[in-house]
Design an enzyme around this catalytic site. Structure first.
Site, mmCIF file in Angstrom:
data_model
loop_
_atom_site.group_PDB
_atom_site.id
_atom_site.type_symbol
_atom_site.label_atom_id
_atom_site.label_comp_id
_atom_site.label_asym_id
_atom_site.label_seq_id
_atom_site.Cartn_x
_atom_site.Cartn_y
_atom_site.Cartn_z
ATOM 1 N N GLU A 194 -42.122 120.377 -12.426
ATOM 2 C CA GLU A 194 -41.665 121.586 -11.771
ATOM 3 C C GLU A 194 -40.190 121.412 -11.456
ATOM 4 O O GLU A 194 -39.700 120.286 -11.361
ATOM 5 C CB GLU A 194 -42.466 121.878 -10.510
ATOM 6 C CG GLU A 194 -42.421 120.763 -9.495
ATOM 7 C CD GLU A 194 -43.473 120.940 -8.406
ATOM 8 O OE1 GLU A 194 -43.125 120.671 -7.256
ATOM 9 O OE2 GLU A 194 -44.601 121.315 -8.703
ATOM 10 N N PRO A 195 -39.459 122.512 -11.317
ATOM 11 C CA PRO A 195 -38.023 122.383 -11.046
ATOM 12 C C PRO A 195 -37.766 121.846 -9.648
ATOM 13 O O PRO A 195 -38.625 121.926 -8.768
ATOM 14 C CB PRO A 195 -37.514 123.823 -11.169
ATOM 15 C CG PRO A 195 -38.710 124.668 -10.888
ATOM 16 C CD PRO A 195 -39.899 123.896 -11.382
ATOM 17 N N LYS A 196 -36.581 121.321 -9.459
ATOM 18 C CA LYS A 196 -36.143 120.889 -8.134
ATOM 19 C C LYS A 196 -35.588 122.116 -7.425
ATOM 20 O O LYS A 196 -34.628 122.724 -7.865
ATOM 21 C CB LYS A 196 -35.069 119.798 -8.259
ATOM 22 C CG LYS A 196 -34.283 119.514 -6.983
ATOM 23 C CD LYS A 196 -35.156 118.981 -5.869
ATOM 24 C CE LYS A 196 -34.329 118.638 -4.654
ATOM 25 N NZ LYS A 196 -34.470 119.569 -3.558
ATOM 26 N N TRP A 197 -36.277 122.514 -6.368
ATOM 27 C CA TRP A 197 -35.833 123.653 -5.578
ATOM 28 C C TRP A 197 -34.845 123.142 -4.535
ATOM 29 O O TRP A 197 -35.070 122.125 -3.914
ATOM 30 C CB TRP A 197 -37.018 124.308 -4.876
ATOM 31 C CG TRP A 197 -38.028 124.820 -5.839
ATOM 32 C CD1 TRP A 197 -39.144 124.167 -6.268
ATOM 33 C CD2 TRP A 197 -38.006 126.053 -6.532
ATOM 34 N NE1 TRP A 197 -39.822 124.930 -7.167
ATOM 35 C CE2 TRP A 197 -39.145 126.104 -7.349
ATOM 36 C CE3 TRP A 197 -37.134 127.137 -6.535
ATOM 37 C CZ2 TRP A 197 -39.433 127.192 -8.167
ATOM 38 C CZ3 TRP A 197 -37.425 128.228 -7.338
ATOM 39 C CH2 TRP A 197 -38.563 128.245 -8.142
#
Length: 130
Positions: free
Chosen positions: A26-29
């Site tokens: 998952e992306p780094k928020w």
């Protein structure tokens, strides 16, 4: 029975971004990690260190109360969008505000809760689900 929030799963750096079979990423928020859970008549928003965050983010809890069933918990990230980027500095400015100051900040820089894990749904523990 009282529900206990689980320990948060944190990111782990890897030498290459290749994923093996059965793995996902998952992306780094660029925000604040948060656990949101609903109890009858209230929404609780906590940091990963179990600090109550709802007073600083009054724009999150009312909308959540009508959208999620009681005894539901989500793991996610609080973020502020500015144009086409995350505005972490706007989010930081919101953390210490309470009451009228928090409400004014919510109008100016609304926070969004990005959910990435469903931990509990209507009282059912979902952490063992595939």
């Amino acid at each position: 029975m009282t529900w206990s929030q689980p320990e948060p799963m944190l990111t782990t750096p890897v030498p290459t971004p290749d994923l093996g079979p059965g793995w996902a990423d998952e992306p780094k928020w660029d925000g604040f990690r948060a656990l949101l859970h609903t109890d009858p008549g209230r929404v609780v928003l906590h940091s990963r260190h179990d600090t109550e965050m709802a007073p600083a983010f009054p724009d999150i809890t009312p909308a959540t109360a009508v959208q999620l069933p009681d005894a539901t918990a989500l793991d996610g990230e609080l973020v502020v969008w500015e144009g086409n980027r995350f505005a972490f500095e706007r989010l930081q400015n919101r953390l210490q505000r309470r009451g009228a100051a928090a409400a004014q900040a919510a109008e100016e820089w609304p926070v969004h809760f990005v959910a990435f894990d469903l931990l509990r749904l209507s009282g059912a523990d979902t952490t063992a689900w595939p």
